[in-house]
Write a protein that holds these residues in place. Sequence first.
Motif, PDB file in Angstrom:
ATOM      1  N   PHE A  30       0.720  -1.239  -0.029  1.00 18.31           N
ATOM      2  CA  PHE A  30       0.091  -0.068   0.127  1.00 18.31           C
ATOM      3  C   PHE A  30       0.980   1.345   0.107  1.00 18.31           C
ATOM      4  N   LEU A  36      -5.067  -3.709   8.110  1.00 17.13           N
ATOM      5  CA  LEU A  36      -5.294  -4.767   6.901  1.00 17.13           C
ATOM      6  C   LEU A  36      -6.938  -5.261   7.504  1.00 17.13           C
ATOM      7  N   ARG A  39      -8.102  -9.518   2.826  1.00 11.19           N
ATOM      8  CA  ARG A  39      -7.372  -9.883   1.753  1.00 11.19           C
ATOM      9  C   ARG A  39      -7.936 -10.893   1.044  1.00 11.19           C
ATOM     10  N   SER A  40      -8.085 -10.778  -0.486  1.00  9.31           N
ATOM     11  CA  SER A  40      -9.093 -11.560  -1.347  1.00  9.31           C
ATOM     12  C   SER A  40      -8.269 -12.754  -1.874  1.00  9.31           C
ATOM     13  N   PRO A  52      -8.615  -6.318  -7.204  1.00  8.69           N
ATOM     14  CA  PRO A  52      -8.183  -6.126  -5.702  1.00  8.69           C
ATOM     15  C   PRO A  52      -7.791  -7.391  -5.022  1.00  8.69           C
ATOM     16  N   ARG A  55      -7.619  -4.817   1.161  1.00  9.86           N
ATOM     17  CA  ARG A  55      -7.982  -3.642   1.463  1.00  9.86           C
ATOM     18  C   ARG A  55      -7.693  -3.130   2.830  1.00  9.86           C
ATOM     19  N   ASP A  57      -8.416  -0.437   6.250  1.00 14.72           N
ATOM     20  CA  ASP A  57      -9.546   0.091   6.843  1.00 14.72           C
ATOM     21  C   ASP A  57      -9.806   1.411   6.231  1.00 14.72           C
ATOM     22  N   PRO A  58     -10.889   1.650   5.583  1.00 13.75           N
ATOM     23  CA  PRO A  58     -11.013   3.064   5.116  1.00 13.75           C
ATOM     24  C   PRO A  58     -11.483   4.240   6.028  1.00 13.75           C
ATOM     25  N   TYR A 133      -6.134   4.947  -2.203  1.00 15.81           N
ATOM     26  CA  TYR A 133      -5.082   3.991  -2.038  1.00 15.81           C
ATOM     27  C   TYR A 133      -5.262   2.785  -0.680  1.00 15.81           C
ATOM     28  N   ALA A 134      -6.451   2.953  -0.429  1.00 14.60           N
ATOM     29  CA  ALA A 134      -6.777   2.014   0.533  1.00 14.60           C
ATOM     30  C   ALA A 134      -7.054   0.629   0.167  1.00 14.60           C
ATOM     31  N   THR A 135      -7.205   0.390  -1.254  1.00 10.12           N
ATOM     32  CA  THR A 135      -7.460  -0.830  -1.844  1.00 10.12           C
ATOM     33  C   THR A 135      -5.870  -1.232  -2.706  1.00 10.12           C
ATOM     34  N   VAL A 137      -4.490  -3.316  -5.832  1.00 12.24           N
ATOM     35  CA  VAL A 137      -4.816  -3.915  -6.752  1.00 12.24           C
ATOM     36  C   VAL A 137      -3.554  -4.403  -7.635  1.00 12.24           C
TER      37      VAL A 137
END
Length: 195
Positions: A30, A36, A39-40, A52, A55, A57-58, A133-135, A137
């Motif tokens: 990031f 965090l 996580r996908s 993605p 991710r 914490d937004p 920037y919270a995701t 990719v």
Amino acid sequence: GGHIVKRMGDGAMAVFAGEVKPRHESELGFRIAGKLVARSVDIGARVRKGDPLARLDPSDVALQAQAAKAAVAAAETEYQFAKAEFERYENLHDLKFVSASALDQKRNVMNANRAKLEQARAQREVAQNQAGYATLVADVDGVVTAVNAEVGQVVSAGQPVVRLARAEEREVAIAGRSGNLAIVSAQAVGHGTAA
């Protein structure tokens, strides 16, 4: 590890000890620090560019964006007040009620507040960019070869979270008789695993 089989021109086969590995790998992290929350992907997952991967914490970046927006509103108010004061003093100066130095002082205050407003606007832009920037990719089509962070972990900006190998081309490292290491394209050879 494993063995590499190469067909020779006369139909014979040569067998070499070697390892198939990706030619290009990238460590992805990031641009900002955070916790965090998702996580996908796991090791071995195939991903496409733009998918993605993880991710943060937004809420932290959302709070920063709100604070930056409020700072712009406050700076805007201070600038408008300083500008009105300068214009008032300009009229008073024209009527010879205030000195040139008093007018200069109001001009300096107005200019300083204009600079604060521009700075606040720039900081708001940065905060809004950081929300994106919270995701994390995928930067290319590829395969996940390592995962270096778990959900709940706090990661720093730039810390590697996922390692991604490009899907396009792999290479083979072969140890030769003289101990030299040869690197060849995996497309040039067939590969199997040792029994």
